[in-house]
Design a protein around this motif. Structure first.
Motif, PDB file in Angstrom:
ATOM      1  N   MET A  42     -11.525   0.807   6.564  1.00 45.56           N
ATOM      2  CA  MET A  42     -10.210   0.592   5.941  1.00 45.56           C
ATOM      3  C   MET A  42      -9.825   1.794   5.104  1.00 45.56           C
ATOM      4  SD  MET A  42     -11.537  -2.089   3.052  1.00 45.56           S
ATOM      5  CE  MET A  42     -12.892  -2.657   4.069  1.00 45.56           C
ATOM      6  N   GLY A  43      -8.523   1.895   4.841  1.00 48.77           N
ATOM      7  CA  GLY A  43      -8.030   2.915   3.941  1.00 48.77           C
ATOM      8  C   GLY A  43      -8.324   2.553   2.493  1.00 48.77           C
ATOM      9  N   ARG A  44      -8.181   3.537   1.623  1.00 49.97           N
ATOM     10  CA  ARG A  44      -8.468   3.357   0.198  1.00 49.97           C
ATOM     11  C   ARG A  44      -7.630   2.247  -0.422  1.00 49.97           C
ATOM     12  NH1 ARG A  44      -5.632   4.512  -3.915  1.00 49.97           N
ATOM     13  NH2 ARG A  44      -4.276   5.908  -2.751  1.00 49.97           N
ATOM     14  N   LYS A  45      -6.326   2.224  -0.131  1.00 47.45           N
ATOM     15  CA  LYS A  45      -5.463   1.198  -0.726  1.00 47.45           C
ATOM     16  C   LYS A  45      -5.875  -0.203  -0.297  1.00 47.45           C
ATOM     17  CE  LYS A  45      -1.338   4.083  -1.104  1.00 47.45           C
ATOM     18  NZ  LYS A  45       0.039   4.249  -0.603  1.00 47.45           N
ATOM     19  N   THR A  46      -6.234  -0.357   0.961  1.00 49.86           N
ATOM     20  CA  THR A  46      -6.700  -1.658   1.442  1.00 49.86           C
ATOM     21  C   THR A  46      -7.976  -2.053   0.712  1.00 49.86           C
ATOM     22  OG1 THR A  46      -5.664  -1.354   3.594  1.00 49.86           O
ATOM     23  CG2 THR A  46      -7.463  -2.958   3.482  1.00 49.86           C
ATOM     24  N   PHE A  47      -8.903  -1.101   0.583  1.00 48.46           N
ATOM     25  CA  PHE A  47     -10.129  -1.400  -0.144  1.00 48.46           C
ATOM     26  C   PHE A  47      -9.823  -1.818  -1.585  1.00 48.46           C
ATOM     27  CE2 PHE A  47     -13.396  -0.149  -3.153  1.00 48.46           C
ATOM     28  CZ  PHE A  47     -14.415  -0.990  -2.729  1.00 48.46           C
ATOM     29  N   GLU A  48      -8.970  -1.065  -2.247  1.00 50.88           N
ATOM     30  CA  GLU A  48      -8.664  -1.370  -3.649  1.00 50.88           C
ATOM     31  C   GLU A  48      -7.956  -2.717  -3.793  1.00 50.88           C
ATOM     32  OE1 GLU A  48      -6.796   2.176  -5.185  1.00 50.88           O
ATOM     33  OE2 GLU A  48      -8.726   3.223  -5.280  1.00 50.88           O
ATOM     34  N   SER A  49      -7.202  -3.131  -2.773  1.00 50.47           N
ATOM     35  CA  SER A  49      -6.568  -4.453  -2.835  1.00 50.47           C
ATOM     36  C   SER A  49      -7.620  -5.560  -2.740  1.00 50.47           C
ATOM     37  CB  SER A  49      -5.514  -4.609  -1.733  1.00 50.47           C
ATOM     38  OG  SER A  49      -6.120  -4.813  -0.470  1.00 50.47           O
ATOM     39  N   LEU A  50      -8.726  -5.292  -2.042  1.00 49.40           N
ATOM     40  CA  LEU A  50      -9.825  -6.260  -1.959  1.00 49.40           C
ATOM     41  C   LEU A  50     -10.614  -6.297  -3.263  1.00 49.40           C
ATOM     42  CD1 LEU A  50     -11.143  -5.434   1.624  1.00 49.40           C
ATOM     43  CD2 LEU A  50      -9.722  -7.378   0.949  1.00 49.40           C
ATOM     44  N   GLY A  51     -10.737  -5.135  -3.895  1.00 46.83           N
ATOM     45  CA  GLY A  51     -11.392  -5.055  -5.191  1.00 46.83           C
ATOM     46  C   GLY A  51     -12.901  -4.895  -5.165  1.00 46.83           C
ATOM     47  N   VAL A  76     -15.322   8.353   3.707  1.00 44.95           N
ATOM     48  CA  VAL A  76     -15.071   9.467   4.631  1.00 44.95           C
ATOM     49  C   VAL A  76     -13.609   9.878   4.499  1.00 44.95           C
ATOM     50  CG1 VAL A  76     -16.895   8.750   6.244  1.00 44.95           C
ATOM     51  CG2 VAL A  76     -14.562   7.901   6.543  1.00 44.95           C
ATOM     52  N   HIS A  77     -13.232  10.914   5.222  1.00 42.38           N
ATOM     53  CA  HIS A  77     -11.893  11.458   5.030  1.00 42.38           C
ATOM     54  C   HIS A  77     -11.001  11.419   6.263  1.00 42.38           C
ATOM     55  CE1 HIS A  77     -13.617  12.447   1.247  1.00 42.38           C
ATOM     56  NE2 HIS A  77     -14.560  13.156   1.849  1.00 42.38           N
ATOM     57  N   THR A  78     -11.543  10.940   7.384  1.00 37.57           N
ATOM     58  CA  THR A  78     -10.746  10.805   8.601  1.00 37.57           C
ATOM     59  C   THR A  78     -11.188   9.558   9.362  1.00 37.57           C
ATOM     60  OG1 THR A  78     -12.280  12.045  10.013  1.00 37.57           O
ATOM     61  CG2 THR A  78     -10.553  13.333   8.867  1.00 37.57           C
ATOM     62  N   LEU A  79     -10.316   9.072  10.229  1.00 36.64           N
ATOM     63  CA  LEU A  79     -10.675   7.942  11.088  1.00 36.64           C
ATOM     64  C   LEU A  79     -11.853   8.316  11.986  1.00 36.64           C
ATOM     65  CD1 LEU A  79     -10.202   5.099  12.220  1.00 36.64           C
ATOM     66  CD2 LEU A  79      -8.538   6.113  13.795  1.00 36.64           C
ATOM     67  N   GLU A  80     -11.848   9.529  12.507  1.00 33.74           N
ATOM     68  CA  GLU A  80     -12.935   9.968  13.383  1.00 33.74           C
ATOM     69  C   GLU A  80     -14.271   9.919  12.650  1.00 33.74           C
ATOM     70  OE1 GLU A  80      -9.956  11.613  13.061  1.00 33.74           O
ATOM     71  OE2 GLU A  80      -9.227  10.826  14.972  1.00 33.74           O
ATOM     72  N   ALA A  81     -14.283  10.366  11.386  1.00 36.47           N
ATOM     73  CA  ALA A  81     -15.511  10.323  10.593  1.00 36.47           C
ATOM     74  C   ALA A  81     -15.938   8.882  10.336  1.00 36.47           C
ATOM     75  CB  ALA A  81     -15.314  11.080   9.275  1.00 36.47           C
ATOM     76  N   GLY A  98      -1.570   0.096   7.094  1.00 34.70           N
ATOM     77  CA  GLY A  98      -0.613   0.435   8.126  1.00 34.70           C
ATOM     78  C   GLY A  98      -0.872   1.773   8.804  1.00 34.70           C
ATOM     79  N   GLU A  99      -1.141   2.807   8.038  1.00 35.06           N
ATOM     80  CA  GLU A  99      -1.365   4.140   8.617  1.00 35.06           C
ATOM     81  C   GLU A  99      -2.683   4.188   9.384  1.00 35.06           C
ATOM     82  OE1 GLU A  99      -0.805   7.804  10.000  1.00 35.06           O
ATOM     83  OE2 GLU A  99       0.715   6.604   8.963  1.00 35.06           O
ATOM     84  N   PHE A 127       2.772  -3.326  10.510  1.00 28.99           N
ATOM     85  CA  PHE A 127       1.901  -2.965  11.626  1.00 28.99           C
ATOM     86  C   PHE A 127       2.696  -2.059  12.553  1.00 28.99           C
ATOM     87  CE2 PHE A 127      -0.764  -3.645  15.356  1.00 28.99           C
ATOM     88  CZ  PHE A 127      -2.026  -3.683  14.775  1.00 28.99           C
ATOM     89  N   PRO A 128       2.047  -1.071  13.158  1.00 24.60           N
ATOM     90  CA  PRO A 128       2.772  -0.176  14.070  1.00 24.60           C
ATOM     91  C   PRO A 128       3.214  -0.894  15.344  1.00 24.60           C
ATOM     92  CG  PRO A 128       0.432   0.303  14.111  1.00 24.60           C
ATOM     93  CD  PRO A 128       0.648  -0.717  13.019  1.00 24.60           C
ATOM     94  N   ASP A 129       4.154  -0.276  16.051  1.00 23.11           N
ATOM     95  CA  ASP A 129       4.602  -0.818  17.332  1.00 23.11           C
ATOM     96  C   ASP A 129       3.439  -0.833  18.319  1.00 23.11           C
ATOM     97  OD1 ASP A 129       7.246  -1.182  16.521  1.00 23.11           O
ATOM     98  OD2 ASP A 129       7.820   0.846  17.136  1.00 23.11           O
TER      99      ASP A 129
END
Length: 161
Positions: A42-51, A76-81, A98-99, A127-129
C-alpha cells in the motif's frame, strides 16, 4: 500472482480524507480472511489511514520519502520494489490507494473487488478506469442491504485474460 483488492462504489469512489465512506462489515471480514498470512502492499497515505501494520500480514509501504520508516514494516519507494520485496509470497495483495491501484492495474493478475452499488459524490479518491476487455469475471456473490449493511454490494473476482 498479484491481486488488487478494493471496495469500489458505482462512481469508482474509494474514500474521503484517507478513510472509507461506508462501512460494510461483511467486506471487512472477507478482506481479513483473504489477506491473512500474505504480503500487503500500500501507499503511505493508505498505511497512515490504517494507523498500524495489519496483524498476521507483512506490510509493505510505498513512499517517495527516502527517510520514511515504520517499525515492523518494509518501506520501499516504487511499486516494482514492493513486488520484489513480496517475492516469497505466491499471492501478495495491493491495498491502494488510488495512484498505487493505477500503477498496479498493469501488473495485476486478479482483481478482487467489493462493488458498492451506490455513488458517493463527496469522495476524494477514486479507483482507476478498468478496461473490462482485459478481464474475465470468474466469481460473483451479490448481497442486498440489511441492518448491518446500508448498501447493496457484490464480491466480484476478475482474472486477467
Amino acid at each position: 500472482m498479484l491481486t488488487i483488492i478494493a471496495a469500489v462504489a458505482k462512481n469508482k469512489a474509494l474514500g474521503k480524507n484517507n478513510d472509507l465512506i461506508w462501512r460494510l462489515p461483511a467486506d471487512l471480514k472477507r478482506f481479513k480472511k483473504i489477506t491473512l498470512g500474505h504480503h500487503v502492499i500500500m501507499g503511505r497515505k493508505t498505511f497512515e489511514s490504517l494507523g498500524r501494520p495489519l496483524p498476521n500480514r507483512t506490510t509493505i509501504i510505498i513512499s517517495r520519502n527516502v527517510s520514511y520508516k515504520v517499525e515492523g514494516c518494509i518501506v520501499v519507494h516504487t511499486l516494482e520494489a514492493a513486488i520484489l520485496a513480496a517475492k516469497e509470497d505466491k499471492n501478495p495483495f495491493i491495498l491502494g490507494g488510488g495512484e498505487i491501484y493505477k500503477q498496479a492495474l498493469l501488473r495485476a493478475d486478479i482483481l478482487d473487488l467489493t462493488l458498492v452499488h451506490h455513488s458517493f459524490d463527496d469522495a476524494d479518491t477514486f479507483f482507476p478506469d478498468i478496461d473490462y476487455n482485459q478481464w474475465i469475471e470468474i466469481n460473483r456473490e451479490d448481497f442486498n442491504a440489511d441492518e448491518q449493511h446500508a448498501y447493496d454490494y457484490s464480491f466480484v473476482r476478475y482474472k486477467k485474460k
